[in-house]
Design a protein around this motif. Structure first.
Motif, PDB file in Angstrom:
ATOM      1  N   LYS A  68       0.626  -1.344  -0.020  1.00  0.00           N
ATOM      2  CA  LYS A  68       0.035   0.239   0.070  1.00  0.00           C
ATOM      3  C   LYS A  68       0.860   1.478  -0.035  1.00  0.00           C
ATOM      4  N   GLN A  69       2.203   1.223   0.393  1.00  0.00           N
ATOM      5  CA  GLN A  69       2.768   2.292   0.435  1.00  0.00           C
ATOM      6  C   GLN A  69       3.882   2.184  -0.948  1.00  0.00           C
ATOM      7  N   ASP A  70       3.489   1.473  -1.873  1.00  0.00           N
ATOM      8  CA  ASP A  70       4.165   1.189  -3.230  1.00  0.00           C
ATOM      9  C   ASP A  70       3.283   1.010  -4.481  1.00  0.00           C
ATOM     10  N   ASN A  71       3.063   0.158  -4.854  1.00  0.00           N
ATOM     11  CA  ASN A  71       2.014   0.096  -6.170  1.00  0.00           C
ATOM     12  C   ASN A  71       0.600  -0.067  -5.958  1.00  0.00           C
ATOM     13  N   GLY A  72       0.235  -0.575  -4.658  1.00  0.00           N
ATOM     14  CA  GLY A  72      -1.007  -0.957  -4.154  1.00  0.00           C
ATOM     15  C   GLY A  72      -1.758  -2.006  -5.232  1.00  0.00           C
ATOM     16  N   ALA A  73      -2.938  -2.445  -4.829  1.00  0.00           N
ATOM     17  CA  ALA A  73      -3.790  -3.424  -5.362  1.00  0.00           C
ATOM     18  C   ALA A  73      -3.811  -3.281  -6.812  1.00  0.00           C
ATOM     19  N   VAL A  74      -4.063  -1.913  -7.170  1.00  0.00           N
ATOM     20  CA  VAL A  74      -4.194  -1.603  -8.765  1.00  0.00           C
ATOM     21  C   VAL A  74      -2.963  -2.034  -9.631  1.00  0.00           C
ATOM     22  N   GLY A  75      -1.628  -1.613  -8.813  1.00  0.00           N
ATOM     23  CA  GLY A  75      -0.316  -1.847  -9.488  1.00  0.00           C
ATOM     24  C   GLY A  75      -0.307  -3.586  -9.619  1.00  0.00           C
ATOM     25  N   LEU A  76      -0.451  -4.236  -8.470  1.00  0.00           N
ATOM     26  CA  LEU A  76      -0.425  -5.545  -8.403  1.00  0.00           C
ATOM     27  C   LEU A  76      -1.083  -6.288  -9.613  1.00  0.00           C
ATOM     28  N   LEU A  77      -2.526  -5.872  -9.664  1.00  0.00           N
ATOM     29  CA  LEU A  77      -3.548  -6.522 -10.760  1.00  0.00           C
ATOM     30  C   LEU A  77      -3.187  -5.851 -12.320  1.00  0.00           C
ATOM     31  N   THR A  78      -2.530  -5.109 -12.330  1.00  0.00           N
ATOM     32  CA  THR A  78      -2.362  -4.370 -13.754  1.00  0.00           C
ATOM     33  C   THR A  78      -0.835  -4.601 -14.116  1.00  0.00           C
ATOM     34  N   HIS A  79      -0.143  -5.018 -13.520  1.00  0.00           N
ATOM     35  CA  HIS A  79       1.350  -5.442 -13.702  1.00  0.00           C
ATOM     36  C   HIS A  79       1.899  -3.965 -13.582  1.00  0.00           C
ATOM     37  N   ASP A  80       1.495  -3.084 -12.884  1.00  0.00           N
ATOM     38  CA  ASP A  80       2.242  -1.603 -12.744  1.00  0.00           C
ATOM     39  C   ASP A  80       1.639  -0.721 -14.119  1.00  0.00           C
ATOM     40  N   ALA A  81       0.729  -1.132 -15.007  1.00  0.00           N
ATOM     41  CA  ALA A  81       0.228  -0.384 -15.927  1.00  0.00           C
ATOM     42  C   ALA A  81      -0.304   0.706 -15.307  1.00  0.00           C
ATOM     43  N   ILE A  82      -0.970   0.703 -14.445  1.00  0.00           N
ATOM     44  CA  ILE A  82      -1.638   1.671 -13.461  1.00  0.00           C
ATOM     45  C   ILE A  82      -1.325   1.515 -12.013  1.00  0.00           C
ATOM     46  N   THR A  83      -0.491   2.510 -11.250  1.00  0.00           N
ATOM     47  CA  THR A  83      -0.104   2.434  -9.977  1.00  0.00           C
ATOM     48  C   THR A  83      -0.970   3.052  -9.036  1.00  0.00           C
ATOM     49  N   ARG A  84      -0.853   2.766  -7.990  1.00  0.00           N
ATOM     50  CA  ARG A  84      -1.590   3.421  -6.805  1.00  0.00           C
ATOM     51  C   ARG A  84      -1.344   4.980  -7.159  1.00  0.00           C
ATOM     52  N   THR A  85      -0.017   5.463  -7.308  1.00  0.00           N
ATOM     53  CA  THR A  85       0.017   6.731  -7.288  1.00  0.00           C
ATOM     54  C   THR A  85      -0.704   7.472  -8.404  1.00  0.00           C
ATOM     55  N   LEU A  86      -0.624   6.897  -9.692  1.00  0.00           N
ATOM     56  CA  LEU A  86      -1.249   7.116 -10.994  1.00  0.00           C
ATOM     57  C   LEU A  86      -2.716   7.341 -10.778  1.00  0.00           C
TER      58      LEU A  86
END
Length: 180
Positions: free
Chosen positions: A140-158
């Motif tokens: 949650k202080q990195d790429n978050g669920a969305v990053g994990l699920l999209t292979h970082d195509a969309i990160t939590r920051t984005l």
């Protein structure tokens, strides 16, 4: 050059970076000083509805303003989840406060996998459930669920950055929001 002091109601580097990026996009050429502070959201550690998540974002922004009253902008960023049909979706609300006014926006939503949903229903926060399912630590202080699920195509920051921009609309176009 204009200078603005921004307070984010979190010490999470993802939330701070998202606010920084969104603010810089809408106020180019503005020098910013940004800090994160820990404040209470007034809602559950894992908000389980759209309404609770929105309230958490607003509470965080208001509490940050009380804690650091001499800033120019205060932001609350609150991630939440909600049951939807047979599954569960994740999203966040962003609340921006300045000059006694609020702007707000919600991120897009995305579906959570059944294994994560099961762990959340057993009482884990989404970030902890993600870490268990994906074999990560503190996602949650990195790429978050969305990053994990999209292979970082969309990160939590984005994901949050876009909503920060949208929450700032009343401050970018104040002539369109009289008395807000």
């Amino acid at each position: 050059m204009t200078k603005k002091h921004i307070v984010v109601a979190s010490r999470n580097p993802v939330k701070i970076e998202a606010v920084k990026r969104g603010f810089e996009k809408l106020f180019p050429g503005t020098e910013i000083e940004i800090e994160g502070v820990s404040v209470d959201s007034g809602v559950s550690d894992q908000p389980m509805s759209d309404e609770e998540t929105r309230a958490g974002a607003h509470n965080r922004a208001a509490n940050a303003r009380e804690k650091v009253p001499n800033a120019d902008f205060w932001f609350g960023v609150e991630g939440g989840i909600e049951r939807h049909n047979e599954g569960m979706q994740s999203f966040a609300w962003i609340a921006a406060c300045a000059d006694g006014q609020f702007g707000e926006s919600r991120t897009t939503t995305f579906q959570l996998p059944p294994e994560v949903v099961k762990l959340v229903e057993e009482g884990l926060e989404l970030g902890d459930a993600d870490d268990r399912v994906f074999g990560r630590t503190n996602s949650k202080q990195d790429n978050g669920a969305v990053g994990l699920l999209t292979h970082d195509a969309i990160t939590r920051t984005l994901l949050y950055e876009q909503a920060v921009c949208l929450a700032l609309i009343p401050f970018v176009r104040p002539e369109l929001f009289p008395g807000k």
